[in-house]
Design a protein around this motif. Sequence first.
Motif, short mmCIF file in Angstrom:
data_model
loop_
_atom_site.label_atom_id
_atom_site.label_comp_id
_atom_site.label_asym_id
_atom_site.label_seq_id
_atom_site.Cartn_x
_atom_site.Cartn_y
_atom_site.Cartn_z
N THR A 235 13.97 67.50 2.68
CA THR A 235 12.77 68.02 2.03
C THR A 235 13.14 69.00 0.92
O THR A 235 14.28 69.45 0.83
N PRO B 137 14.09 71.15 -2.40
CA PRO B 137 15.13 71.01 -3.43
C PRO B 137 16.29 70.11 -3.00
O PRO B 137 16.89 69.43 -3.83
N LYS C 275 15.00 66.55 -3.53
CA LYS C 275 14.87 66.29 -4.97
C LYS C 275 16.25 66.06 -5.61
O LYS C 275 16.43 65.15 -6.41
N SER C 276 17.22 66.87 -5.25
CA SER C 276 18.58 66.71 -5.80
C SER C 276 19.21 65.41 -5.33
O SER C 276 19.85 64.70 -6.11
N GLN D 52 17.69 62.63 -4.35
CA GLN D 52 17.03 61.52 -5.05
C GLN D 52 17.47 61.45 -6.50
O GLN D 52 17.66 60.37 -7.05
N GLY D 53 17.66 62.59 -7.15
CA GLY D 53 18.10 62.64 -8.53
C GLY D 53 19.49 62.05 -8.74
O GLY D 53 19.80 61.52 -9.80
#
Length: 65
Positions: free
Chosen positions: A13, A15, A18-19, A21-22
């Motif tokens: 979940t 950051p 997000k990282s 997935q990035g």
Amino acid sequence: MYDSQKYGTFWLTGPVLKSYQGLGGSGSFLGFPTRDQSLLNGAWAADFEGGSIRTVGGAVKIYRK
């Protein structure tokens, strides 16, 4: 949630997610998570087949094995 036959099902979940997935998620050099994301010394931490992601003072740090 990410699932692999070898390691099982784990959640990510914020950051860390997000990282991850990035970078391309399970298709990246990190591969699949090997345990649930957890709070470690006041920072979020997640371990993967090929490294780890940590939040340090609000900044995301990505480490290769």
